[in-house]
Design a protein around this motif. Structure first.
Motif, PDB file in Angstrom:
ATOM      1  N   VAL A   1     -28.566  60.448 -28.511  1.00 27.80           N
ATOM      2  CA  VAL A   1     -27.690  60.630 -29.665  1.00 27.80           C
ATOM      3  C   VAL A   1     -27.935  59.514 -30.661  1.00 27.80           C
ATOM      4  O   VAL A   1     -27.685  58.334 -30.368  1.00 27.80           O
ATOM      5  CB  VAL A   1     -26.210  60.658 -29.246  1.00 27.80           C
ATOM      6  N   GLU A   2     -28.418  59.896 -31.833  1.00 27.21           N
ATOM      7  CA  GLU A   2     -28.668  58.935 -32.902  1.00 27.21           C
ATOM      8  C   GLU A   2     -27.414  58.738 -33.749  1.00 27.21           C
ATOM      9  O   GLU A   2     -26.609  59.659 -33.907  1.00 27.21           O
ATOM     10  CB  GLU A   2     -29.805  59.409 -33.821  1.00 27.21           C
ATOM     11  N   SER A   3     -27.298  57.550 -34.307  1.00 31.04           N
ATOM     12  CA  SER A   3     -26.206  57.248 -35.226  1.00 31.04           C
ATOM     13  C   SER A   3     -26.667  56.174 -36.188  1.00 31.04           C
ATOM     14  O   SER A   3     -27.697  55.526 -35.968  1.00 31.04           O
ATOM     15  CB  SER A   3     -24.955  56.801 -34.469  1.00 31.04           C
TER      16      SER A   3
ATOM     17  N   CYS B   1     -29.706  54.668 -31.014  1.00 30.96           N
ATOM     18  CA  CYS B   1     -29.951  55.864 -30.202  1.00 30.96           C
ATOM     19  C   CYS B   1     -29.464  55.558 -28.797  1.00 30.96           C
ATOM     20  O   CYS B   1     -30.052  54.721 -28.098  1.00 30.96           O
ATOM     21  CB  CYS B   1     -31.426  56.215 -30.198  1.00 30.96           C
TER      22      CYS B   1
ATOM     23  N   THR C   1     -30.653  61.953 -37.260  1.00 32.66           N
ATOM     24  CA  THR C   1     -29.648  61.433 -38.170  1.00 32.66           C
ATOM     25  C   THR C   1     -30.280  61.318 -39.552  1.00 32.66           C
ATOM     26  O   THR C   1     -31.427  60.886 -39.690  1.00 32.66           O
ATOM     27  CB  THR C   1     -29.107  60.069 -37.693  1.00 32.66           C
TER      28      THR C   1
END
Length: 124
Positions: free
Chosen positions: A5-7, A22, A118
Motif C-alpha cells: 500500500v503506497e501513500s 509503501c 499513488t
C-alpha cells in the motif's frame, strides 16, 4: 493476503518535495529487493528506483538520479521514496513493487508483487 500500500502522493509545485511510503502486509519482504516504478499519462511504466534486501545498495534511473532517494525499514516492512527538486515531468502514478529475489532489478519482470499506486502531480 499480500498487500503493498503506497501513500504520500499529492500535488506539489515544481521544486518541492514529497516522501512516498509503501507498507507491506501479509508477509515480510525483509529478504527481498523492493522497487519503485511510475507511469505517466500516455507513457509506458518506467523504472524509478530499487533497493537490495539489506538496503546496502540502491539504484536510480538517470531521470531521477541526484533528486530521489530510496530507503527501507525492514523492521516496519516499509520502503520509502524521498523525492526532491520535483519537476512537472515527474507527474505520474507511482507504484511500489516487491522483488522476486534479494537483489534489485530494473525490469518489471524482476518483481512479483505490486501496489495499487499513488498519484504524484507536479505543477509548473
Amino acid at each position: 493476503q499480500v498487500q503493498l500500500v503506497e501513500s504520500g502522493g499529492g500535488l506539489v509545485q515544481a521544486g518541492g518535495s514529497l516522501r512516498l511510503s509503501c507498507a507491506a502486509s501479509g508477509r515480510t519482504f525483509s529478504s527481498n529487493a523492493m522497487g519503485w516504478f511510475r507511469r505517466a499519462p500516455g507513457k509506458e511504466r518506467e523504472f524509478v528506483a530499487a533497493i537490495n534486501w539489506s538496503g546496502g545498495g540502491t539504484y536510480n534511473s538517470e531521470s531521477v538520479k541526484g533528486r530521489f532517494t530510496m530507503s527501507r525499514d525492514n523492521a516496519k516492512n516499509t520502503v520509502y521514496l524521498q523525492m526532491n527538486s520535483l519537476k512537472p515531468e515527474d507527474t505520474a502514478v507511482y507504484y511500489c513493487a516487491a522483488g522476486r529475489t534479494a537483489w534489485a532489478g530494473r525490469g518489471a519482470s524482476d518483481y512479483n508483487y505490486w501496489g495499487q499506486g499513488t498519484q504524484v502531480t507536479v505543477s509548473s
